[in-house]
Every structure is written in C-alpha cells, then in structure tokens.
Design a protein around this motif. Structure first.
Motif, PDB file in Angstrom:
ATOM      1  N   GLY A  67       0.810  -1.209   0.000  1.00 20.46           N
ATOM      2  CA  GLY A  67       0.000   0.000   0.000  1.00 20.46           C
ATOM      3  C   GLY A  67       0.843   1.257   0.000  1.00 20.46           C
ATOM      4  N   ALA A  68       1.963   1.213   0.735  1.00 21.46           N
ATOM      5  CA  ALA A  68       2.867   2.364   0.751  1.00 21.46           C
ATOM      6  C   ALA A  68       3.475   2.583  -0.636  1.00 21.46           C
ATOM      7  N   GLU A  69       3.853   1.485  -1.289  1.00 18.90           N
ATOM      8  CA  GLU A  69       4.397   1.593  -2.651  1.00 18.90           C
ATOM      9  C   GLU A  69       3.373   2.208  -3.599  1.00 18.90           C
ATOM     10  N   LEU A  70       2.128   1.727  -3.496  1.00 21.69           N
ATOM     11  CA  LEU A  70       1.095   2.206  -4.399  1.00 21.69           C
ATOM     12  C   LEU A  70       0.751   3.668  -4.142  1.00 21.69           C
ATOM     13  N   ALA A  71       0.791   4.076  -2.880  1.00 27.16           N
ATOM     14  CA  ALA A  71       0.525   5.479  -2.552  1.00 27.16           C
ATOM     15  C   ALA A  71       1.563   6.387  -3.209  1.00 27.16           C
ATOM     16  N   ILE A  72       2.835   5.981  -3.132  1.00 29.53           N
ATOM     17  CA  ILE A  72       3.898   6.780  -3.752  1.00 29.53           C
ATOM     18  C   ILE A  72       3.722   6.830  -5.264  1.00 29.53           C
ATOM     19  N   GLU A  73       3.411   5.681  -5.875  1.00 21.24           N
ATOM     20  CA  GLU A  73       3.190   5.653  -7.322  1.00 21.24           C
ATOM     21  C   GLU A  73       2.026   6.564  -7.715  1.00 21.24           C
ATOM     22  N   THR A  74       0.978   6.562  -6.908  1.00 23.33           N
ATOM     23  CA  THR A  74      -0.194   7.394  -7.193  1.00 23.33           C
ATOM     24  C   THR A  74       0.160   8.869  -7.094  1.00 23.33           C
ATOM     25  N   ILE A  75       0.896   9.243  -6.059  1.00 24.83           N
ATOM     26  CA  ILE A  75       1.305  10.643  -5.889  1.00 24.83           C
ATOM     27  C   ILE A  75       2.211  11.078  -7.031  1.00 24.83           C
ATOM     28  N   ASP A  76       3.145  10.209  -7.415  1.00 18.19           N
ATOM     29  CA  ASP A  76       4.044  10.553  -8.522  1.00 18.19           C
ATOM     30  C   ASP A  76       3.263  10.771  -9.817  1.00 18.19           C
ATOM     31  N   ALA A  77       2.234   9.953 -10.038  1.00 18.17           N
ATOM     32  CA  ALA A  77       1.411  10.114 -11.243  1.00 18.17           C
ATOM     33  C   ALA A  77       0.627  11.428 -11.193  1.00 18.17           C
ATOM     34  N   ILE A  78       0.158  11.792 -10.015  1.00 23.87           N
ATOM     35  CA  ILE A  78      -0.560  13.057  -9.855  1.00 23.87           C
ATOM     36  C   ILE A  78       0.375  14.230 -10.137  1.00 23.87           C
ATOM     37  N   ILE A  79       1.604  14.144  -9.626  1.00 17.23           N
ATOM     38  CA  ILE A  79       2.586  15.206  -9.872  1.00 17.23           C
ATOM     39  C   ILE A  79       2.919  15.296 -11.357  1.00 17.23           C
ATOM     40  N   GLU A  80       3.147  14.143 -11.978  1.00 16.62           N
ATOM     41  CA  GLU A  80       3.527  14.106 -13.399  1.00 16.62           C
ATOM     42  C   GLU A  80       2.438  14.686 -14.294  1.00 16.62           C
ATOM     43  N   ASN A  81       1.179  14.468 -13.899  1.00 16.04           N
ATOM     44  CA  ASN A  81       0.063  14.934 -14.732  1.00 16.04           C
ATOM     45  C   ASN A  81      -0.596  16.201 -14.191  1.00 16.04           C
ATOM     46  N   ASP A  82       0.101  16.854 -13.251  1.00 14.21           N
ATOM     47  CA  ASP A  82      -0.409  18.090 -12.656  1.00 14.21           C
ATOM     48  C   ASP A  82      -1.845  17.931 -12.153  1.00 14.21           C
ATOM     49  N   GLY A  83      -2.111  16.772 -11.529  1.00 13.08           N
ATOM     50  CA  GLY A  83      -3.411  16.523 -10.929  1.00 13.08           C
ATOM     51  C   GLY A  83      -4.436  15.902 -11.851  1.00 13.08           C
ATOM     52  N   ASP A  84      -4.175  15.936 -13.166  1.00  5.89           N
ATOM     53  CA  ASP A  84      -5.139  15.402 -14.137  1.00  5.89           C
ATOM     54  C   ASP A  84      -4.823  13.927 -14.386  1.00  5.89           C
ATOM     55  N   ILE A  85      -5.204  13.069 -13.431  1.00  4.35           N
ATOM     56  CA  ILE A  85      -4.851  11.656 -13.480  1.00  4.35           C
ATOM     57  C   ILE A  85      -6.059  10.808 -13.845  1.00  4.35           C
ATOM     58  N   ALA A  86      -5.832   9.778 -14.650  1.00  2.00           N
ATOM     59  CA  ALA A  86      -6.935   8.911 -15.076  1.00  2.00           C
ATOM     60  C   ALA A  86      -7.446   8.085 -13.898  1.00  2.00           C
ATOM     61  N   SER A  87      -8.762   7.854 -13.868  1.00  2.00           N
ATOM     62  CA  SER A  87      -9.376   7.007 -12.843  1.00  2.00           C
ATOM     63  C   SER A  87     -10.615   6.346 -13.432  1.00  2.00           C
ATOM     64  N   ILE A  88     -11.006   5.217 -12.848  1.00  2.00           N
ATOM     65  CA  ILE A  88     -12.102   4.410 -13.402  1.00  2.00           C
ATOM     66  C   ILE A  88     -13.253   4.320 -12.405  1.00  2.00           C
ATOM     67  N   PRO A  89     -14.489   4.619 -12.833  1.00  2.00           N
ATOM     68  CA  PRO A  89     -15.644   4.440 -11.935  1.00  2.00           C
ATOM     69  C   PRO A  89     -15.805   2.964 -11.571  1.00  2.00           C
ATOM     70  N   GLN A  90     -16.078   2.693 -10.319  1.00  2.00           N
ATOM     71  CA  GLN A  90     -16.236   1.302  -9.890  1.00  2.00           C
ATOM     72  C   GLN A  90     -17.443   0.635 -10.537  1.00  2.00           C
ATOM     73  N   ASP A  91     -18.435   1.395 -10.891  1.00  3.39           N
ATOM     74  CA  ASP A  91     -19.616   0.825 -11.549  1.00  3.39           C
ATOM     75  C   ASP A  91     -19.245   0.137 -12.854  1.00  3.39           C
ATOM     76  N   GLU A  92     -18.252   0.662 -13.560  1.00  5.10           N
ATOM     77  CA  GLU A  92     -17.823   0.036 -14.816  1.00  5.10           C
ATOM     78  C   GLU A  92     -17.242  -1.353 -14.555  1.00  5.10           C
ATOM     79  N   ILE A  93     -16.484  -1.490 -13.468  1.00  7.12           N
ATOM     80  CA  ILE A  93     -15.901  -2.784 -13.118  1.00  7.12           C
ATOM     81  C   ILE A  93     -16.989  -3.753 -12.686  1.00  7.12           C
ATOM     82  N   ILE A  94     -17.942  -3.263 -11.885  1.00  8.78           N
ATOM     83  CA  ILE A  94     -19.043  -4.101 -11.407  1.00  8.78           C
ATOM     84  C   ILE A  94     -19.873  -4.612 -12.581  1.00  8.78           C
TER      85      ILE A  94
END
Length: 337
Positions: free
Chosen positions: A177-204
């Motif tokens: 979880g710590a690794e994933l948190a860092i990866e997520t933050i780095d992606a947010i920084i790289e994309n200046d906050g405009d990061i892709a995300s998926i609605p859970q309803d699509e997965i369901i």
C-alpha cells in the motif's frame, strides 16, 4: 511540478498507516500536516492516554498534528484549510465529510487493503482470508460521498498462501500500500493533478455475474467458531482472525449447562483429512466432539476432524495445544460449541 512543491496532508491512525507516512517523509515529499484520531484511554481505569501510532511517528519528525473529535468541527476545518493542501492521502482512518475530502485542489485519495470493488468495508484483510481467497491487493481511489465507492486510480495484487494468517497479509499489504501510494502521488505530480481514474460501476458491470464480497466490521460474536461448518471453512475462519481479534470457542463437559465451560481463543489449526463418522450409530461423531489423539487436540467439524495447534485461555498466554492438554485430563469428555 516537483514533489517538494506538492503540499500533502496525511490522514491515518494505526501502524498500517505509518509505513506510507514514513515513505513520504523519507522520500522528500512535502507533508505539511497529519490528521489522526484522538489519544485513546487505556489501562484498568482508562487513566492513561495512548497516542495513535501515526501521531507518535509524526511528532518524531516534527510534523504538525491535528486530532479532531469530529471531522465537521469548525475549528478543525479551519485549521485544516489553513494548511493549504494540494492533496490529501488517507490510509486506515475514518469516513470523511465532503467539506474535508473536497478541500484540496487535487482531491483526496484513500489506500484500501483490497481490490475494489471487492471487499468494501472495515475489515477487508480478515474477510479475504476467511473466504479462502487466493489473492487480494491494494487500491488507491478518490473519495466521494459513499464509503469505498470512489473512482479507482491504481491497484496492485498480492498472493495469499494457503497457510497465511492476518499478520502475514497485513504486513504484505502495509508495504504494498505504501508503494502504491507513492506511485499514485508521482502520477498526480507528473500529470499536474489530471490523473486517469475508473468508476467502480464500470468494473461491477463487467463482472455482474460474480457476487461482490463485502468486508463488514468484525465483532466478538462474529469470531465464534461454528463447528457445524466444514473443516476447510473453519481452517480459513481461524487464520482469517489470527492473531487479532482471534476466533474463539467454548469447551463444555458433556451434560454441563452452558456458562460453565472453558472459553479459549484459537489461533492456529490444521486440516487432517480424517472424515467424521456419521453413519455408525455406536461411533457416531457430531460437530464439536473432541478427541485426544497422541497429544493432539482434535475437534470434529461437519465433514472432517480439524486439529487445534495453538490456543489461549482467558488470563493465560498463547500456547501450543499439547501444552494446554498437559493441564487437562479427560478432555475427550468435553465438546466444543
């Protein structure tokens, strides 16, 4: 944007959350404040206050700490707003109101110890093991109005060995979880906050024929072993609650009324593959029957005998079953219920 420029507020309470905060601090990320639960009364009379693990670490590193009783408290909201966070990171904390999770310009994401949308709820690690899952994982997702339902950012899988208990999976997911948190933050920084995300309803919707397991909070009554269940399910149940909060059962002498039995916590069991006799009237074995076989404590499940390896009586230390048996004679005249 550089990581030193991204103002982060971290929210969490137990040891599970400390690993993520530690990696943020040691990685040079700009943690401007920490939010955690109030100190908890402990001891016989509750006269001693124990600080959450996150608070202890934060104070060691000189980070500002906020400990609100209520998340909508105006003074807390004002103090949180003054930190001027760009992003909030939540790990093992509590449900947040919109006034809190919507505050940063890049939003608030949570690290959940499961592969959402599976195992939404308070005890995802326990229930994944109880249900005999072969894998679980961690998910980062943006918070919204409903608990554990926000848009998924990233996920990582984690294998669950057949003999793994909660402690093993907890430690693995804490680090993952710590690794994933860092990866997520780095992606947010790289994309200046405009990061892709998926609605859970699509997965369901893509897995609509598959039942969606949940992870509700676990209480003492949840932890009682049902010996009418199969040996496989009991084996998974015990390891899914070990070492905390621990499965338990009561050992009663045959003919004894309930209330006079010995209550024991069960930490470890083993599947024996030995079938329970149901047909033979003279030797009929029912769920909960106890048998002592060459120093081994065996209890009948619905289909097979299961061996109890480690257990604990109230007020005693955790011990091997063979040591427990040394203090009890004629235990095969007892039954478990």
């Amino acid at each position: 944007m550089k990581k030193e420029d991204l103002r982060i507020v971290f929210m969490g309470t137990p040891e599970f959350a400390v690993e993520t905060l530690k990696r943020l601090v040691e990685g040079g990320y700009n943690v401007v404040g920490v939010v955690t639960q109030p100190d908890k009364p402990v001891g016989r009379h509750g006269s001693v206050l124990r600080a959450p693990a996150v608070k202890e670490y934060a104070l060691q590193k000189g980070l500002p700490v906020l400990q609100p009783e209520k998340m909508k408290d105006p003074q807390f909201v004002e103090a949180l707003d003054a930190l001027n966070a760009d992003l909030q990171v939540v790990v093992a904390f509590r449900m947040l109101p919109e006034v809190v999770w919507a505050m940063p310009r890049f939003g608030t994401f949570n690290v959940h110890a499961a592969l959402l949308p599976r195992y939404r709820g308070a005890a995802p690690i326990n229930w994944a093991i109880i249900n005999g899952e072969k894998k679980t994982g961690v998910t980062t997702f943006f918070l919204d109005h409903d608990i554990d339902t926000g848009r998924i950012i990233k996920q990582k899988e984690f294998d669950i060995p057949d003999d793994a208990d909660v402690e093993y999976v907890y430690d693995g997911l804490m680090n993952l979880g710590a690794e994933l948190a860092i990866e997520t933050i780095d992606a947010i920084i790289e994309n200046d906050g405009d990061i892709a995300s998926i609605p859970q309803d699509e997965i369901i919707q893509s897995t609509e024929n598959e039942p969606l397991p949940h992870a509700p909070k676990i209480f003492k009554e949840t932890c009682e072993i049902d010996w009418n269940n199969t040996a496989k399910n009991i084996y998974n149940f015990v390891r899914g609650l070990s070492p905390v909060p621990a499965a338990w059962t009561s050992l009663y002498k045959k003919g004894e009324e309930k209330g006079g039995g010995i209550v024991v916590k069960v930490y470890k069991t083993a599947k024996t593959g030995m079938p329970v006799i149901k047909e033979n009237v003279e030797n009929k074995q029912t769920p909960g029957c106890i048998s002592i076989e060459k120093g081994r404590l065996m209890i009948a499940a619905a289909d097979e005998w299961i061996e109890v390896i480690e257990l604990q009586m109230a007020g005693k230390k955790r011990m091997l079953a063979k040591d427990f048996l040394n203090g009890f004679h004629n235990l095969d005249h007892f039954f478990a219920e």
